[in-house]
Design an enzyme around this catalytic site. Structure first.
Site, short mmCIF file in Angstrom:
data_model
loop_
_atom_site.label_atom_id
_atom_site.label_comp_id
_atom_site.label_asym_id
_atom_site.label_seq_id
_atom_site.Cartn_x
_atom_site.Cartn_y
_atom_site.Cartn_z
N LYS A 1 -6.84 3.93 -1.89
CA LYS A 1 -6.35 2.94 -3.09
C LYS A 1 -7.61 2.84 -3.70
CE LYS A 1 -2.58 0.72 -0.74
NZ LYS A 1 -1.20 -0.77 -0.70
N GLU B 1 7.99 4.07 1.58
CA GLU B 1 7.74 2.71 1.30
C GLU B 1 7.97 1.76 0.81
OE1 GLU B 1 2.67 3.50 1.88
OE2 GLU B 1 3.78 3.95 -0.36
N GLY C 1 1.32 -4.21 2.22
CA GLY C 1 0.65 -4.97 1.77
C GLY C 1 0.63 -6.44 1.78
N SER D 1 2.26 -2.03 5.67
CA SER D 1 2.00 -2.65 6.51
C SER D 1 2.07 -1.71 8.11
CB SER D 1 2.32 -3.82 6.45
OG SER D 1 2.37 -4.43 5.62
#
Length: 251
Positions: free
Chosen positions: A12, A167, A173, A213
C-alpha cells in the site's frame, strides 16, 4: 495438476522512505522462504524499479494499480505498457481501497484488466463484499457481479493471466478475519461461478487468494482449505511475519 501456492504482499502507501523500503527488502532477501510458493510484492509505484533491482530473483514485483491507456494526457497515471517496459510482471487491480476511496467501479476495473492483459501483464484481480452486504446474504452475488464485468471483456485464454484475490472489505486492516469456513465457502462459490461463466478448466486451474487481516497466527488454518490457494497480505507484509505467511504450507 495442483495449483501453486501464491502469496502476494501489498505494501500500500508504505513505507515512507527509500531507506525503510531497502530495509524491508533486505529482510526478505535474507529470509528462508518456501521455494514451492510463488511470491509477489507490490511496493508504492515510486519504489517499483529500485525494488525490482534489489529483491531476490524468486520474488516478483507488482504495481498496485495502472490506467487503461498506453500514454497521453492522464496526469498521475501509470500505463500497462510502461510497467511491462520497466520489467514489472504483475499489477493489482480492483482493490477495495481503489473501489471505495477512488470510486473505481467494476466496469473500470474490467477495462483496466483488458488493457493490462493486452499489454502482457499478469493481474491480481480483487473482489469482495462489505459487512452490510455479507449480513444481507449477498456475498456470492457481489463477488459474481465484480467477476462478471471482467468475464464480459475477456476470453477463456486470458484467465491464465489472472489470479483472483477474495478480500472481504470488512476484514481489511480491521483485525477481523473471515473464518476458514467462510473463506472456503466464498472461494468455492467463485470457482463454481467461473466454471459456468468461463470454463471448468479455468475454474480448476485459477489461483484464488484470501486477503483480509492475514497473519502468521491464522495463515496455516486458512491455507489448509481446499480452495484457498494463497494470500494477498496487507499490513503483515511489512513485518517479519510475512515470511511465516509465505511458508504457510511448507512441510
Amino acid at each position: 495438476m495442483p495449483r501453486q501456492f501464491f502469496v502476494g504482499g501489498n505494501f500500500k502507501l508504505n513505507p515512507s522512505t527509500l531507506q525503510a523500503e531497502s530495509s524491508l527488502i533486505g529482510g526478505l532477501n535474507n529470509a528462508e522462504l518456501d521455494p514451492a510458493t510463488e511470491i509477489v510484492i507490490a511496493p508504492p509505484s515510486i519504489y517499483l524499479i529500485p525494488v525490482k533491482e534489489s529483491v531476490r530473483k524468486d520474488i516478483k514485483v507488482a504495481a498496485q494499480n495502472c490506467y487503461f491507456k498506453e500514454s497521453g494526457a492522464f496526469t498521475g497515471e501509470i500505463s500497462p505498457k510502461q510497467l511491462v517496459d520497466a520489467g514489472i510482471p504483475y499489477v493489482i487491480l480492483g482493490h477495495s481501497e481503489r473501489r471505495t476511496l477512488f470510486h473505481e467501479d467494476s466496469a473500470l476495473v474490467a477495462t483496466k484488466t483488458r488493457a493490462a492483459i493486452d499489454a502482457g501483464l499478469k493481474i491480481i484481480l480483487c473482489i469482495g463484499e462489505t459487512l452490510e452486504q455479507r449480513e444481507a446474504g449477498k456475498t456470492a452475488e457481489v463477488c459474481e457481479a465484480q467477476l462478471k464485468a471482467v468475464v464480459d471483456v475477456t476470453k477463456e485464454v486470458d484467465w491464465s493471466k489472472i489470479v483472483v484475490a477474495y478480500e472481504p472489505v470488512w476484514a481489511i486492516g480491521t483485525g477481523k478475519v473471515a473464518t476458514s469456513a467462510q473463506a472456503q465457502e466464498t472461494h468455492a462459490d467463485v470457482r463454481t461461478y467461473l466454471a459456468t461463466a468461463v470454463s471448468t478448466a479455468v475454474a480448476n486451474n485459477i489461483q484464488i487468494l484470501y486477503g483480509g487481516s492475514v497473519t502468521a497466527a491464522n495463515c496455516k488454518e486458512l491455507a489448509r482449505q481446499q480452495d484457498v490457494d494463497g494470500f494477498l497480505v496487507g499490513g503483515a507484509s511489512l513485518k517479519p511475519e510475512f515470511a511465516d505467511i509465505i511458508n504457510a504450507r511448507k512441510v
